[in-house]
Enzyme design. Sequence first.
Site, PDB file in Angstrom:
ATOM      1  N   LYS A 115      10.306  -3.914  -5.767  1.00 30.91           N
ATOM      2  CA  LYS A 115       9.881  -5.261  -6.143  1.00 30.91           C
ATOM      3  C   LYS A 115      11.027  -5.977  -6.883  1.00 30.91           C
ATOM      4  CE  LYS A 115       4.993  -3.940  -6.475  1.00 30.91           C
ATOM      5  NZ  LYS A 115       3.867  -3.751  -7.425  1.00 30.91           N
TER       6      LYS A 115
ATOM      7  N   TYR B 297      -1.040  -8.347   0.049  1.00 32.18           N
ATOM      8  CA  TYR B 297      -1.983  -8.030  -1.026  1.00 32.18           C
ATOM      9  C   TYR B 297      -3.371  -8.635  -0.788  1.00 32.18           C
ATOM     10  CZ  TYR B 297       1.653  -5.970  -4.020  1.00 32.18           C
ATOM     11  OH  TYR B 297       2.635  -5.164  -4.558  1.00 32.18           O
TER      12      TYR B 297
ATOM     13  N   PHE C  59      -5.339 -11.427 -11.453  1.00 31.44           N
ATOM     14  CA  PHE C  59      -3.868 -11.351 -11.499  1.00 31.44           C
ATOM     15  C   PHE C  59      -3.220 -11.724 -10.171  1.00 31.44           C
ATOM     16  CE2 PHE C  59      -5.539  -7.077 -10.593  1.00 31.44           C
ATOM     17  CZ  PHE C  59      -4.894  -6.775  -9.400  1.00 31.44           C
TER      18      PHE C  59
ATOM     19  N   THR D  65      -0.225   3.402 -10.760  1.00 28.84           N
ATOM     20  CA  THR D  65      -0.052   1.933 -10.724  1.00 28.84           C
ATOM     21  C   THR D  65       0.294   1.393 -12.103  1.00 28.84           C
ATOM     22  OG1 THR D  65      -1.631   1.790  -8.902  1.00 28.84           O
ATOM     23  CG2 THR D  65      -1.206  -0.232 -10.157  1.00 28.84           C
TER      24      THR D  65
ATOM     25  N   HIS E  80       6.471  -0.438  -4.680  1.00 30.13           N
ATOM     26  CA  HIS E  80       5.232  -0.422  -3.907  1.00 30.13           C
ATOM     27  C   HIS E  80       5.285   0.695  -2.891  1.00 30.13           C
ATOM     28  CE1 HIS E  80       1.881  -1.671  -1.369  1.00 30.13           C
ATOM     29  NE2 HIS E  80       2.679  -1.354  -0.348  1.00 30.13           N
TER      30      HIS E  80
ATOM     31  N   GLU F  12       1.108  -2.622   6.834  1.00 27.17           N
ATOM     32  CA  GLU F  12       2.269  -3.117   6.064  1.00 27.17           C
ATOM     33  C   GLU F  12       3.567  -3.008   6.862  1.00 27.17           C
ATOM     34  OE1 GLU F  12       1.883  -0.921   2.384  1.00 27.17           O
ATOM     35  OE2 GLU F  12      -0.020  -1.924   1.918  1.00 27.17           O
TER      36      GLU F  12
HETATM   37  N1  UDP Z   1      -1.420  -5.363 -10.488  1.00 27.18           N
HETATM   38  C1  UDP Z   1      -1.383  -6.113 -11.637  1.00 27.18           C
HETATM   39  N2  UDP Z   1      -2.403  -5.980 -12.541  1.00 27.18           N
HETATM   40  C2  UDP Z   1      -3.436  -5.119 -12.343  1.00 27.18           C
HETATM   41  C3  UDP Z   1      -3.466  -4.358 -11.170  1.00 27.18           C
HETATM   42  C4  UDP Z   1      -2.438  -4.498 -10.260  1.00 27.18           C
HETATM   43  O1  UDP Z   1      -0.454  -6.896 -11.852  1.00 27.18           O
HETATM   44  O2  UDP Z   1      -4.328  -5.031 -13.199  1.00 27.18           O
HETATM   45  C5  UDP Z   1      -0.336  -5.505  -9.521  1.00 27.18           C
HETATM   46  C6  UDP Z   1       0.711  -4.395  -9.644  1.00 27.18           C
HETATM   47  O3  UDP Z   1       1.984  -4.958  -9.335  1.00 27.18           O
HETATM   48  C7  UDP Z   1       0.283  -3.440  -8.552  1.00 27.18           C
HETATM   49  C8  UDP Z   1      -0.173  -4.416  -7.481  1.00 27.18           C
HETATM   50  O4  UDP Z   1      -0.849  -5.435  -8.205  1.00 27.18           O
HETATM   51  O5  UDP Z   1       1.348  -2.603  -8.134  1.00 27.18           O
HETATM   52  C9  UDP Z   1      -1.081  -3.863  -6.429  1.00 27.18           C
HETATM   53  O6  UDP Z   1      -2.176  -3.223  -7.048  1.00 27.18           O
HETATM   54  P1  UDP Z   1      -2.722  -1.853  -6.479  1.00 27.18           P
HETATM   55  O7  UDP Z   1      -3.999  -1.556  -7.169  1.00 27.18           O
HETATM   56  O8  UDP Z   1      -2.731  -1.896  -4.984  1.00 27.18           O
HETATM   57  O9  UDP Z   1      -1.623  -0.806  -7.001  1.00 27.18           O
HETATM   58  P2  UDP Z   1      -0.445  -0.025  -6.246  1.00 27.18           P
HETATM   59  O10 UDP Z   1      -0.934   0.280  -4.862  1.00 27.18           O
HETATM   60  O11 UDP Z   1       0.774  -0.917  -6.250  1.00 27.18           O
HETATM   61  O12 UDP Z   1      -0.208   1.215  -7.063  1.00 27.18           O
HETATM   62 MG    MG Z   2      -1.842  -0.899  -3.456  1.00 25.69          MG
END
Ligand code: UDP
Ligand code: MG
Length: 165
Positions: free
Chosen positions: A20, A60, A68, A104, A128, A139
Amino acid sequence: AIPIYGVPGTARERTFIAVKPDGVQRGLVSDIIGRFERRGYKLVGLKLLVPSAALAKEHYADLSSKPFFAGLVDYMTNGKAPVIGMVWEGPSVIKQGRVMLGATDPKAAGPGTIRGDYCLSIGRNICHGSDSAESAQKEISLWFGGRGEVVSWASNNDEWVISDN
Ligand code: UDP
Ligand code: MG
């Protein structure tokens, strides 16, 4: 020939991994690529871009109702730094890619993971990785639709990295 998103459950399994903008800005690209390379995974797709809002929103889409979401799309697309998009191939790369990224929320990510080693905030978690075979298919197709953008190649290391014994 196999589809660009690979064959889940085989040595040709593929996943979409991205650095990212915060990871690019902080100079972590080579470290993140190196971790996958050293593990034995094969790089089959690589690009640098500032994604469009349409691309980020589709990527997303599952999170579009979250509070968010707008900030997440801005973070990914505002052009303060680009994104590195990659396709990595190898056994269990979808699951292991997620393990290598860490949780995450970096505050819950273990040491030795990318997030656990390099970041502190869920909103700046630097990388990611696809969370399932279905996500990887979506994706990879979304980020690497163009002809020849994903390359199947035989690594001379394959026989030293991959064996079913
Ligand atoms: N994200 C955020 N706040 C949250 C949850 C997620 O900013 O409370 C962002 C974060 O960058 C995360 C992305 O949204 O990596 C995608 O969320 P996901 O739950 O899919 O997590 P990931 O697959 O990236 O671990
Ligand atoms: Mg994710």
